[in-house]
Design a protein around this motif. Structure first.
Motif, mmCIF file in Angstrom:
data_model
loop_
_atom_site.group_PDB
_atom_site.id
_atom_site.type_symbol
_atom_site.label_atom_id
_atom_site.label_comp_id
_atom_site.label_asym_id
_atom_site.label_seq_id
_atom_site.Cartn_x
_atom_site.Cartn_y
_atom_site.Cartn_z
ATOM 1 N N TYR A 1 -0.177 13.116 -6.526
ATOM 2 C CA TYR A 1 0.445 11.999 -7.237
ATOM 3 C C TYR A 1 -0.561 10.861 -7.449
ATOM 4 C CZ TYR A 1 3.031 7.612 -7.657
ATOM 5 O OH TYR A 1 3.453 6.365 -8.051
ATOM 6 N N VAL A 2 -1.280 10.498 -6.387
ATOM 7 C CA VAL A 2 -2.251 9.407 -6.495
ATOM 8 C C VAL A 2 -3.390 9.791 -7.445
ATOM 9 C CG1 VAL A 2 -3.911 7.997 -5.224
ATOM 10 C CG2 VAL A 2 -1.687 8.514 -4.215
ATOM 11 N N ALA A 3 -3.851 11.048 -7.340
ATOM 12 C CA ALA A 3 -4.983 11.484 -8.164
ATOM 13 C C ALA A 3 -4.648 11.465 -9.648
ATOM 14 C CB ALA A 3 -5.406 12.890 -7.741
ATOM 15 N N ILE A 4 -3.405 11.765 -10.019
ATOM 16 C CA ILE A 4 -3.039 11.873 -11.432
ATOM 17 C C ILE A 4 -2.390 10.601 -11.959
ATOM 18 C CG2 ILE A 4 -1.526 13.118 -13.050
ATOM 19 C CD1 ILE A 4 -2.020 15.622 -11.378
ATOM 20 N N CYS A 5 -1.528 9.985 -11.156
ATOM 21 C CA CYS A 5 -0.798 8.802 -11.626
ATOM 22 C C CYS A 5 -1.550 7.501 -11.362
ATOM 23 C CB CYS A 5 0.584 8.739 -10.976
ATOM 24 S SG CYS A 5 1.639 10.149 -11.362
ATOM 25 N N LYS A 6 -2.397 7.460 -10.341
ATOM 26 C CA LYS A 6 -3.145 6.252 -10.021
ATOM 27 C C LYS A 6 -4.608 6.597 -9.746
ATOM 28 C CE LYS A 6 0.870 3.893 -8.049
ATOM 29 N NZ LYS A 6 1.423 3.155 -6.883
ATOM 30 N N PRO A 7 -5.287 7.158 -10.742
ATOM 31 C CA PRO A 7 -6.662 7.642 -10.498
ATOM 32 C C PRO A 7 -7.641 6.532 -10.129
ATOM 33 C CG PRO A 7 -6.143 7.679 -12.838
ATOM 34 C CD PRO A 7 -4.858 7.367 -12.137
ATOM 35 N N LEU A 8 -7.430 5.306 -10.662
ATOM 36 C CA LEU A 8 -8.367 4.211 -10.378
ATOM 37 C C LEU A 8 -8.234 3.707 -8.940
ATOM 38 C CD1 LEU A 8 -8.112 2.158 -13.695
ATOM 39 C CD2 LEU A 8 -9.800 3.891 -13.046
ATOM 40 N N HIS A 9 -7.094 3.959 -8.317
ATOM 41 C CA HIS A 9 -6.879 3.520 -6.942
ATOM 42 C C HIS A 9 -7.046 4.659 -5.929
ATOM 43 C CE1 HIS A 9 -4.635 0.587 -9.427
ATOM 44 N NE2 HIS A 9 -5.021 -0.284 -8.512
ATOM 45 N N TYR A 10 -7.486 5.830 -6.402
ATOM 46 C CA TYR A 10 -7.548 6.992 -5.511
ATOM 47 C C TYR A 10 -8.513 6.760 -4.349
ATOM 48 C CZ TYR A 10 -7.872 11.809 -3.896
ATOM 49 O OH TYR A 10 -7.831 12.935 -3.131
ATOM 50 N N GLY A 11 -9.675 6.197 -4.641
ATOM 51 C CA GLY A 11 -10.661 5.961 -3.588
ATOM 52 C C GLY A 11 -10.170 5.013 -2.516
ATOM 53 N N THR A 12 -9.279 4.079 -2.887
ATOM 54 C CA THR A 12 -8.738 3.123 -1.917
ATOM 55 C C THR A 12 -7.574 3.709 -1.136
ATOM 56 O OG1 THR A 12 -9.356 1.302 -3.395
ATOM 57 C CG2 THR A 12 -7.779 0.814 -1.638
ATOM 58 N N LEU A 13 -6.644 4.382 -1.857
ATOM 59 C CA LEU A 13 -5.440 4.897 -1.216
ATOM 60 C C LEU A 13 -5.695 6.162 -0.401
ATOM 61 C CD1 LEU A 13 -2.889 4.407 -4.146
ATOM 62 C CD2 LEU A 13 -3.131 2.999 -2.095
ATOM 63 N N MET A 14 -6.703 6.946 -0.815
ATOM 64 C CA MET A 14 -6.957 8.219 -0.138
ATOM 65 C C MET A 14 -8.378 8.269 0.415
ATOM 66 S SD MET A 14 -4.096 9.824 -0.305
ATOM 67 C CE MET A 14 -4.597 11.436 0.244
ATOM 68 N N ASP A 15 -8.783 7.176 1.071
ATOM 69 C CA ASP A 15 -10.107 7.178 1.689
ATOM 70 C C ASP A 15 -10.082 8.033 2.954
ATOM 71 O OD1 ASP A 15 -8.599 5.609 3.321
ATOM 72 O OD2 ASP A 15 -9.871 3.834 3.220
ATOM 73 N N SER A 16 -11.234 8.168 3.592
ATOM 74 C CA SER A 16 -11.335 9.064 4.751
ATOM 75 C C SER A 16 -10.429 8.623 5.895
ATOM 76 C CB SER A 16 -12.789 9.115 5.236
ATOM 77 O OG SER A 16 -13.253 7.814 5.564
ATOM 78 N N ARG A 17 -10.258 7.311 6.066
ATOM 79 C CA ARG A 17 -9.400 6.821 7.148
ATOM 80 C C ARG A 17 -7.934 7.164 6.876
ATOM 81 N NH1 ARG A 17 -9.226 0.588 9.469
ATOM 82 N NH2 ARG A 17 -7.685 0.985 11.137
ATOM 83 N N ALA A 18 -7.510 6.987 5.633
ATOM 84 C CA ALA A 18 -6.127 7.309 5.287
ATOM 85 C C ALA A 18 -5.869 8.808 5.433
ATOM 86 C CB ALA A 18 -5.831 6.860 3.855
ATOM 87 N N CYS A 19 -6.822 9.622 5.015
ATOM 88 C CA CYS A 19 -6.658 11.076 5.144
ATOM 89 C C CYS A 19 -6.585 11.496 6.612
ATOM 90 C CB CYS A 19 -7.812 11.793 4.438
ATOM 91 S SG CYS A 19 -7.796 11.635 2.644
#
Length: 240
Positions: free
Chosen positions: A42-60
């Motif tokens: 969802y983040v990768a397709i719907c919010k691609p510009l925020h992917y690096g922030t929302l799905m960083d290594s700490r979040a993963c």
């Protein structure tokens, strides 16, 4: 596997406990990971510009730890509650592994209702995860259909397809195993259904995900074109 090699159907009490714990743990953790993966898509397709922030290594790492921790907690609750019951209906589990519903049939206490209630709560949690996955994919499909580029839509669909296939296989087999009406239940059918939801999804997971790998597909095509492989394939077809 050891029982199959030794041609025996016996399992120790401790082995049955361990098998129940590991089965519930791995099934719960896999479903949690599939839910997290739907959020990742969802983040990768719907919010691609925020992917690096929302799905960083700490979040993963946090989400992965939460998935495994929830699996351990769920497995501990079910295993401890199931094997705290007194068993007086024999010691033969009518299944090819220590499945909780079959173990509960051996209990002679009304306390088994606690485990039934715990299973009901787990089903509600799993249903909540399923709703989250469905909502995520509704948003994904809406975003994909708005893409002006056909190549972009194809890339987005190809990214989601393996995960969607695994979720569909996992959910349909699990729901059919646990939510089918009692009128169509029988020992032989229970055995087949348990095989479907416990063996088939883990077997097909690597195949489904690996088919997106272009190098693997090229290797399979190359192997299919080998002369000795083609000869064996021809002999097999002639034998059939």
């Amino acid at each position: 596997m050891a029982n199959a090699l030794c041609d025996t159907r016996h399992i120790s009490y401790a082995g049955c406990v361990a098998q129940t714990f590991l089965f519930v743990f791995l099934m719960s953790a896999e479903y949690s990971v599939l839910t997290i993966m739907s959020y990742d898509r969802y983040v990768a397709i719907c919010k691609p510009l925020h992917y690096g922030t929302l799905m960083d290594s700490r979040a993963c790492a946090t989400m992965a730890a939460a998935a495994w921790a929830s699996g351990v907690l769920n497995a501990l609750l079910h295993t401890a509650n199931t094997f705290s019951l007194p068993f007086c209906q024999g010691n033969a589990v009518d299944q090819f592994f220590c499945e909780i519903p079959q173990i509960l049939k051996l209990s002679c206490s009304n306390s088994y209702l606690r485990e039934v209630g715990l299973i009901f709560c787990s089903v509600l949690v799993l249903f909540g995860c399923f709703v989250f996955i469905v909502v995520s994919y509704v948003q994904i499909f809406r975003a994909v259909l708005k893409m002006p580029s056909e190549q972009g839509r194809h890339k987005a669909f190809s990214t989601c397809l393996p995960h969607l296939a695994v979720v569909s296989l996992f959910v349909t087999t699990g729901f059919f195993a646990n939510l089918r009406p009692p009128s169509i239940s029988s020992p032989s059918l229970d055995l087949v259904v348990s095989f479907l939801y416990s063996v088939v999804p883990p077997t097909f997971n690597p195949i489904i995900y690996s088919m997106r790998n272009q190098e693997l597909r090229d290797a399979v095509r190359k192997m299919m074109s080998w002369p000795h492989f083609s000869r064996h394939k021809l002999l097999f077809c002639l034998y059939i």
